[in-house]
Design a protein around this motif. Structure first.
Motif, PDB file in Angstrom:
ATOM      1  N   VAL A  24     -64.155 -28.603   3.929  1.00  0.00           N
ATOM      2  CA  VAL A  24     -63.488 -27.429   3.369  1.00  0.00           C
ATOM      3  C   VAL A  24     -62.008 -27.431   3.727  1.00  0.00           C
ATOM      4  CG1 VAL A  24     -63.325 -24.911   3.467  1.00  0.00           C
ATOM      5  CG2 VAL A  24     -65.564 -26.012   3.318  1.00  0.00           C
ATOM      6  N   PHE A  25     -61.713 -27.684   5.001  1.00  0.00           N
ATOM      7  CA  PHE A  25     -60.308 -27.691   5.435  1.00  0.00           C
ATOM      8  C   PHE A  25     -59.523 -28.809   4.761  1.00  0.00           C
ATOM      9  CE2 PHE A  25     -61.723 -25.558   9.607  1.00  0.00           C
ATOM     10  CZ  PHE A  25     -61.431 -24.304   9.083  1.00  0.00           C
ATOM     11  N   ASP A  26     -60.190 -29.937   4.585  1.00  0.00           N
ATOM     12  CA  ASP A  26     -59.531 -31.060   3.905  1.00  0.00           C
ATOM     13  C   ASP A  26     -59.191 -30.690   2.462  1.00  0.00           C
ATOM     14  OD1 ASP A  26     -58.659 -33.871   3.897  1.00  0.00           O
ATOM     15  OD2 ASP A  26     -60.284 -34.110   2.424  1.00  0.00           O
ATOM     16  N   PHE A  27     -60.137 -29.995   1.801  1.00  0.00           N
ATOM     17  CA  PHE A  27     -59.912 -29.575   0.410  1.00  0.00           C
ATOM     18  C   PHE A  27     -58.743 -28.575   0.318  1.00  0.00           C
ATOM     19  CE2 PHE A  27     -60.842 -26.517  -3.016  1.00  0.00           C
ATOM     20  CZ  PHE A  27     -60.787 -27.376  -4.104  1.00  0.00           C
ATOM     21  N   VAL A  28     -58.731 -27.598   1.232  1.00  0.00           N
ATOM     22  CA  VAL A  28     -57.644 -26.619   1.252  1.00  0.00           C
ATOM     23  C   VAL A  28     -56.316 -27.294   1.553  1.00  0.00           C
ATOM     24  CG1 VAL A  28     -56.735 -24.579   2.454  1.00  0.00           C
ATOM     25  CG2 VAL A  28     -59.161 -24.706   1.897  1.00  0.00           C
ATOM     26  N   GLY A  29     -56.336 -28.274   2.491  1.00  0.00           N
ATOM     27  CA  GLY A  29     -55.112 -28.993   2.824  1.00  0.00           C
ATOM     28  C   GLY A  29     -54.564 -29.758   1.633  1.00  0.00           C
ATOM     29  N   ASN A  30     -55.464 -30.358   0.844  1.00  0.00           N
ATOM     30  CA  ASN A  30     -55.029 -31.076  -0.363  1.00  0.00           C
ATOM     31  C   ASN A  30     -54.360 -30.131  -1.359  1.00  0.00           C
ATOM     32  OD1 ASN A  30     -55.888 -33.591   0.517  1.00  0.00           O
ATOM     33  ND2 ASN A  30     -57.966 -33.329  -0.311  1.00  0.00           N
ATOM     34  N   ILE A  31     -54.937 -28.911  -1.510  1.00  0.00           N
ATOM     35  CA  ILE A  31     -54.347 -27.928  -2.441  1.00  0.00           C
ATOM     36  C   ILE A  31     -52.953 -27.534  -1.971  1.00  0.00           C
ATOM     37  CG2 ILE A  31     -54.541 -25.569  -3.309  1.00  0.00           C
ATOM     38  CD1 ILE A  31     -57.560 -25.926  -3.351  1.00  0.00           C
ATOM     39  N   ILE A  35     -49.377 -27.984  -3.923  1.00  0.00           N
ATOM     40  CA  ILE A  35     -48.440 -26.873  -4.187  1.00  0.00           C
ATOM     41  C   ILE A  35     -47.062 -27.209  -3.618  1.00  0.00           C
ATOM     42  CG2 ILE A  35     -47.907 -24.468  -3.631  1.00  0.00           C
ATOM     43  CD1 ILE A  35     -50.924 -23.930  -3.664  1.00  0.00           C
ATOM     44  N   GLN A  36     -47.062 -27.797  -2.412  1.00  0.00           N
ATOM     45  CA  GLN A  36     -45.790 -28.165  -1.785  1.00  0.00           C
ATOM     46  C   GLN A  36     -45.080 -29.238  -2.611  1.00  0.00           C
ATOM     47  OE1 GLN A  36     -46.248 -29.377   2.246  1.00  0.00           O
ATOM     48  NE2 GLN A  36     -44.047 -29.329   2.702  1.00  0.00           N
TER      49      GLN A  36
END
Length: 396
Positions: A24-31, A35-36
């Motif tokens: 989950v954290f990896d997925f959020v980090g990719n998003i 965005i960045q």
């Protein structure tokens, strides 16, 4: 065997939780990285300018806010719709049960699941709403049964709890419920709401006390320290009219320190034609407050207190214009032929309003007054002739 399998599955789930969190954290980090990257892409192509960066950041903030707020609004709307549907279903269920009890098809202990009622505030409030909705007809037998159910289910405790809530609207619900069911244990607390600054709460407490204290429904006037507003007075009078509350002798409060209470009582004396109060009203003729004095004059005349006319004539020259006009209007309303000379003397005034009011009062006296105006017309100045023509015009 089943217990071991369940325990095994649970242990497997616990052991796999870190891996799931990592995914989950990896997925959020990719998003966030994407965005960045988008932000950097725009910043690289924009001229380096603090204003441009501020605009982009504001757009992003608004966009993120929209993404967060939109689901929140949708979820809240769905929740409210669910609550409304649930309320209607339970309301129908309890209504049918109460009606069945009232017509004798059910016993009191069969009305509802008491354990459910004790554990759910939502169910308690629905039941209170049902009882109050059914108890609308002026039938003492039905009202007594409804009240018995209310007390037997201990719903009065829920209403009492509302009086201690911080929000004033909750307090109002508590007052309405307790007063409707004639529960008097919290009268002192409801009386204390009279000193609150919230006008709506004060009005509701007054309405509640009038129901809870049927033998002394206006006892709240004794402790009325806040200004008794016109809106409050209208609500009290409406309750008098609709509920046929025993009407007190309002002259008992004419010595009240609160002038707004005194003016309310004068209005009630006048509207309800409490002629026995005229001597007490006359005692206020020299009141310090000109607004009270104006009410006193109007009340005395509506009570047809001829004894007050002599006093009013004495104080005429000491009064301000509004009260002078009230005195002239009062004499005309009583149609006193003996006061024509007094009114005629006021036609010599330089004040147009006084001449107009005196002329109207002479005309109200009847044929003698009209005849006197016709005689005065001959030698009157231009302004007075215009006033007389206006007053005697049959179209007016």
């Amino acid at each position: 065997m089943d217990q071991h399998i369940i325990l095994f599955d649970f242990q497997e789930l616990v052991s796999s939780t870190p891996d799931l969190l990592f995914i989950v954290f990896d997925f959020v980090g990719n998003i966030i990285d994407r965005i960045q990257a988008v932000i950097n892409y725009f910043f690289e192509r924009l001229p380096y300018n603090a204003l441009n960066r501020l605009i982009v950041y504001m757009i992003l903030v608004f966009f993120v806010s929209l993404i967060v707020l939109l689901p929140t609004i949708i979820i809240s709307k769905l929740y409210l719709a669910y609550q409304k549907t649930r309320y209607n279903q339970i309301h129908v269920k309890y209504s049918q049960a109460i009606i069945a009890y009232l017509i004798g098809n059910k016993e009191a202990n069969e009305i509802c699941n008491r354990n459910k009622l004790k554990s759910s505030r939502f169910h308690r409030n629905v039941m209170i709403g049902v009882l109050m909705a059914i108890d609308k007809a002026e039938n003492k037998t039905v009202s007594d049964k409804i009240r018995a159910v209310y007390l037997d289910l201990e719903l009065n405790q829920e209403s009492i709890r509302k009086l201690d809530k911080f929000s004033w609207n909750k307090k109002i619900f508590g007052i309405r419920e307790l007063s409707h069911m004639r529960v008097k244990s919290e009268n002192q607390k409801i009386i204390s709401f009279q000193q609150k600054n919230n006008d709506v709460l004060r009005i509701e407490s007054q309405m509640g006390l009038m129901k809870l204290l049927p033998f002394v429904p206006f006892a709240f006037l004794d402790s009325q320290e806040k200004p008794f507003t016109v809106w409050e007075q209208i609500n009290v009078f409406d309750l008098i009219r609709k509920n046929r509350i025993e009407i007190p002798e309002f002259h008992l409060w004419l010595d009240h320190w609160n002038d707004s209470v005194v003016m309310f009582c004068l209005d009630m004396i006048r509207v309800l034609k409490q002629k026995q109060a005229a001597p007490k009203v006359l005692e206020l003729i020299n009141h310090d407050n000109d607004f009270v004095k104006g009410k006193v004059i109007k009340t005395l005349i509506d009570l047809e207190s001829y004894e007050a006319i002599a006093k009013l004539k004495e104080m005429y020259h000491l009064e301000e214009l509004p009260n002078q006009l009230n005195i002239l209007r009062s004499i005309g309303q009583l149609k006193m032929e003996s006061e024509i000379n007094f009114l005629e003397d006021k036609l010599k005034s330089d004040e147009f309003k006084i001449r107009m009011e005196a002329c109207k009062s002479i005309a109200k006296i009847g044929e003698i007054g009209v005849a006197r105006l016709n005689v005065l017309f001959v030698n009157a100045d231009e302004e007075l002739q215009g006033i007389i023509n206006h007053v005697l015009d049959p179209r007016i």
